[in-house]
Design an enzyme around this catalytic site. Structure first.
Site, short mmCIF file in Angstrom:
data_model
loop_
_atom_site.label_atom_id
_atom_site.label_comp_id
_atom_site.label_asym_id
_atom_site.label_seq_id
_atom_site.Cartn_x
_atom_site.Cartn_y
_atom_site.Cartn_z
N HIS A 456 24.61 35.64 20.11
CA HIS A 456 25.16 35.72 18.75
C HIS A 456 25.00 37.11 18.16
CE1 HIS A 456 25.45 31.16 17.81
NE2 HIS A 456 26.59 31.69 18.22
N CYS A 763 42.64 38.34 35.32
CA CYS A 763 42.15 37.70 34.09
C CYS A 763 40.63 37.84 33.94
CB CYS A 763 42.55 36.23 34.05
SG CYS A 763 41.80 35.27 35.37
C1 PEP Z 1 36.36 35.38 36.51
O1 PEP Z 1 35.55 34.91 37.31
O2 PEP Z 1 36.71 36.57 36.48
C2 PEP Z 1 36.94 34.51 35.47
C3 PEP Z 1 37.91 34.92 34.69
O3 PEP Z 1 36.39 33.26 35.34
P1 PEP Z 1 35.04 32.97 34.51
O4 PEP Z 1 34.59 34.28 33.91
O5 PEP Z 1 35.40 31.96 33.49
O6 PEP Z 1 34.13 32.46 35.58
#
Ligand code: PEP
Ligand code: MG
Length: 841
Positions: A456, A763
């Site tokens: 936080h 991502c």
């Molecule tokens: C990742 O592993 O890069 C991903 C986007 O998934 P998470 O961070 O939710 O494990």
């Protein structure tokens, strides 16, 4: 015969069997065991075995474990009279189950109204052949937590029931990270070599030294005091052996031990002579120049002597009320992000169980301070024990309330630290209330020795636009107050005592940053193309409807990763299909015509879910997580896919996490096809793969024969490629997706995907990293899904790039020796570009 570990079949209060309000059980007429007063609504298998008895009124079930032990579980007392009403059976007689499988569901409310008691005895009915050891009753347990061990009588290698003098020794733990997984395993292995019953006590709790899980749950940190106690024939040797092991043999040396529990601040040394540059983990981005101001929080004095419940109980009430009033007043004036955190604190303060636990302890003779400390300490243990680093960071919030209430009880007030103007605050750890008490107008940055990027405090710092770096290590507290610092949270560095040249550069950069951000925001809603015209999609990662709105406002062109776990965590049952469909539809609605990529449930590993008890795993990051959980619990997968299809719009896609092999992907495809056939009119939603394992990266050409798109999860891909746990603060700073090994995985993924014409996006965290974007584009990535706040700047950066220069940079990066070298190269590109830009202007 091997010992059999019994896992809790229910979430609730674990009590001695003798406390069951029914003499049949309390007097052990059916056998020995334990009892649980449940708060959940499903009885799970406490071990693997065969269902040998299922009462026709569905309120009781017996299992025969693989070691022959027969275990009866009787939901509530006199529940036979309900005649099956309110019970749902998930197994049949003769069926084989594994630990954690659902056995019987029950309507907790109905039982609470209709049954004599909810207390559920768990009894070993052939007790003549087994003894129960390691019972630790009188505590909360969650489904899947160890509750006892069954040992075949005569099979034990240990001596008869331990007897003799109890031997005890107190030590101070010198291990840098306390008793975490590895030391716990080492200690338990050593403990097993002795016949004595050995326990470790710390923080007001005690754990069987043979149980690594219990040892970890003690939450022992570096320099905590621990007592080792043993009883039995070799007790003295056992205590000495464990003390020697912890003190001298486990190779995790800590920094020099503080002199006392509340040490004086370390002698400040001219930092520039000794420290130079420290590195940490970015918690809130930004660049700041400022002066060092160390925050050394004094321990709050706790009165241990009770004046009797008549005085202590009202004292606690007053202290709670004072803190509540203070937080409520703060809430009125707080901006949105702070209000959410303050709201969570108020909810904790009002938690009836927490307050009742403290009052019960007062009733048993504790002072209000001791009772509050112990009650909240139990919560902290539970939260820490969940195993999810993000949840574990909530410990800070509880510690904050512990401190605030103790301060209120002591009559002291937290003296807000007086900050110099432009202070860069240095602290071991910072609590949310400590940050909120500071004069933000004097605060240029924050840097903590510990902490995590999703705490936080990190969220608060970001909401206050204050650059923050965490997990920098204890060196931070040896910087002299008043030293000049450059905090580059984007680069994860703290420069101590910089020279004039470095200062001048930083000042120019701070001014340029401000201008750049303004300009980026002005064009945030325009399409994104590189300078040479290539279309790059800039999407956002979402974990709530609020995120979706924020993403649209920030100019995101859609969602490249919806982390659906947010719907499944912190509750006692999975969301049903309708709830999921409504939620996905609402997020789709907020995104309008923009694309929405929904990731199927990614739990397990560091994301624990109470109602999905994954049997204890030695190495959870390599065990049941992501897609593997969905295949292990196909009913969850089906419900989720149905919900997605029911809510899908033209631009909805589905993505599968943690794939290692094509057959796993094909299994999901088969379920999706089935589900679609059941839902007339459901759209043909594209199914893609997340590349998070080296296996998926190396075989992207194979996976992409079936997967219709690819998104690279660089957080996990980096942790699995580098064999470094992304949640372990000791190595987290090294888990860098710009490591050439990870970049080669990305290159390999793009190469494989191209063979089938599949688009590749990123991502993971690398997509939000401005230093990484040119390299990712150079490797052939065509979409980035980032955190919403960075979208305007990411788009602005991409508009300045050409794909040809990105390709050259990427090719160079692939052959550099380290992530640091790649970052240096990327920074050099950025600065040469910006000086060119200045020249042209
Ligand atoms: C990742 O592993 O890069 C991903 C986007 O998934 P998470 O961070 O939710 O494990
Ligand atoms: Mg991941």
């Amino acid at each position: 015969m091997a010992d059999l570990l019994l896992l809790s079949p229910l979430t609730g209060w674990l009590a001695p069997l003798e406390e069951t309000p029914d003499p049949v059980f309390a007097e052990k007429m059916l056998g020995d065991g334990v009892a649980i007063d449940p708060v959940g609504d499903t009885l799970h298998a406490p071990c693997a075995g065969l269902v040998i008895g299922l009462h026709h009124t569905r309120h009781a079930v017996s299992l025969r474990a693989d070691n022959g032990a027969e275990i009866l579980m009787h939901i509530g007392l006199e529940t036979v009279a309900l005649n099956g009403e309110g019970f749902t059976v998930h197994v049949s007689e003769g069926q084989r189950v594994v630990a954690g499988d659902r056995l019987i569901g029950f309507d907790l409310d109905r039982l609470a109204r209709r049954a004599r008691s909810l207390v559920t005895p768990i009894v070993v009915t052939n007790g003549e052949a087994f003894e129960i050891v390691g019972r630790r009753t009188g505590r909360e347990v969650a489904v899947g937590e160890p509750i006892a061990t069954l040992r075949a009588i005569g099979a034990s290698t240990t001596a008869p029931a331990p007897e003799g003098e109890r031997i005890e020794r107190a030590i101070r733990v010198p291990l840098a990270h306390g008793i975490h997984a590895r030391p716990a395993a080492t200690i338990s292995a050593r403990a097993k070599a002795f016949a004595a019953d050995i326990s470790l006590g710390a923080n007001g709790r005690s754990a069987n030294a043979r149980s690594p899980v219990a040892l970890m749950a003690l939450g022992v940190r570096c320099y905590d005091d621990v007592s080792i106690s043993a009883i039995g024939p070799d007790a003295a040797r056992a205590v000495e052996a464990l003390a020697t092991l912890i003190l001298h043999e486990i190779d995790e040396p800590a920094e020099a031990e503080p002199v006392s529990a509340a040490p004086p601040p370390p002698a400040a040394v001219p930092a520039s002579e000794t420290l130079g540059r420290l590195t940490g983990v970015t918690a809130a981005p930004g660049l700041a120049i400022g002066v060092a101001a160390r925050l050394i929080a004094a321990e709050v004095a706790v009165t241990t002597a009770s004046r009797g419940a008549g005085a202590e109980d009202p004292a606690l009430t007053d202290a709670l009320a004072a803190v509540t009033t203070r937080i409520e007043a703060q809430t009125l004036a707080a901006p949105k992000a702070q209000r959410a955190i303050l709201g969570a604190h108020l909810a904790f303060l009002e938690d009836p169980e927490l307050v009742q636990t403290a009052r019960d302890l007062i009733g048993q003779g504790a002072s209000a301070g001791v009772a509050w400390k112990q009650a909240i300490g139990g919560y902290i243990e539970l939260v820490r024990g969940v195993g999810d680093p993000r949840i574990a960071e909530r410990v800070d919030d509880l510690a904050d309330l512990e401190r605030q209430v103790l301060l209120a009880l002591s009559g002291e007030t937290a003296a807000a630290a007086a900050l110099p103007k432009g202070a860069i605050l240095l602290a071991h750890d910072l609590l949310p209330s400590q940050l909120m008490d500071l004069d933000a107008s004097r605060l240029a940055g924050i840097c903590t020795a510990g902490g995590g990027p999703t705490s936080h405090v990190a969220i608060l710092a970001a909401s206050m636009n204050i650059p923050a770096l965490v997990a920098v290590g204890p060196g931070v507290m040896t910087i002299a107050d008043g030293a000049t610092l450059i905090l580059d949270a984007d680069a994860g560095t703290l420069q101590v005592g910089p020279d004039q040249h470095a200062l001048a550069l930083a000042q120019t950069a701070v001014a340029a940053n401000q201008n750049r951000r303004q300009a980026a925001r002005a064009r945030a809603h325009e399409d994104c193309r590189t300078a040479d015209g290539a279309r790059i999609e800039v999407l956002a990662n979402l974990a709530s409807l609020a995120d979706a709105n924020a993403a649209v406002a920030a100019g995101a062109e859609g969602c490249g990763l919806l982390r659906t776990e947010f719907l499944f965590l912190h509750r006692d049952r999975a969301p049903d299909e309708d709830e999921q469909a409504a939620c996905y539809a609402a997020i789709g609605e907020a995104l309008g015509e923009r694309p929405l990529v929904i990731r199927t449930l990614d739990v397990g590993g560091d994301k624990a879910v109470d109602y999905l008890p994954i049997p204890p795993e030695e190495n959870p990051a390599l065990g049941l997580r992501g897609l593997r959980v969905s295949l292990w619990r196909p009913e969850l997968l089906r419900a989720q896919l149905r919900a997605i299809l029911r809510s899908a719009k033209a631009n909805t896609r589905i993505m599968i996490p943690m794939v290692a092999s094509l057959h796993e992907f094909s299994a999901v495809r088969a379920v999706l096809d089935q589900v679609r056939a059941e839902l007339p009119g459901a759209p043909a939603v594209k199914l893609g793969v997340m590349v998070e394992t080296p296996a998926a990266a190396m075989t992207a050409d194979i996976l992409c024969a079936e997967a219709e798109f690819v998104s690279i999860g660089t957080n996990d891909l980096a942790q699995y490629t580098l064999a470094m746990d992304r949640g372990n603060p000791a190595v987290a700073a090294e888990v860098d997706g710009l490591h050439p090994a990870v970049l080669r995985m990305i290159a390999k993924t793009v190469e494989g995907a191209k063979q089938h014409g599949r688009p590749v996006s990123v991502c993971g965290g690398l997509a939000s990293d401005l230093a990484a974007a040119p390299i990712l584009l150079g490797l052939g990535v065509t979409a980035l899904s980032a955190s919403p706040a960075i979208v305007p700047e990411l788009k602005a950066l991409i508009r300045t790039l050409t794909l040809s220069e990105c390709a050259i940079l990427a090719a160079e990066a692939l052959s550099l020796p380290s992530a640091a070298a790649v970052r240096e190269r990327s920074a050099a590109r950025a600065s040469s570009k910006s000086s060119l830009g200045r020249g042209a202007a």
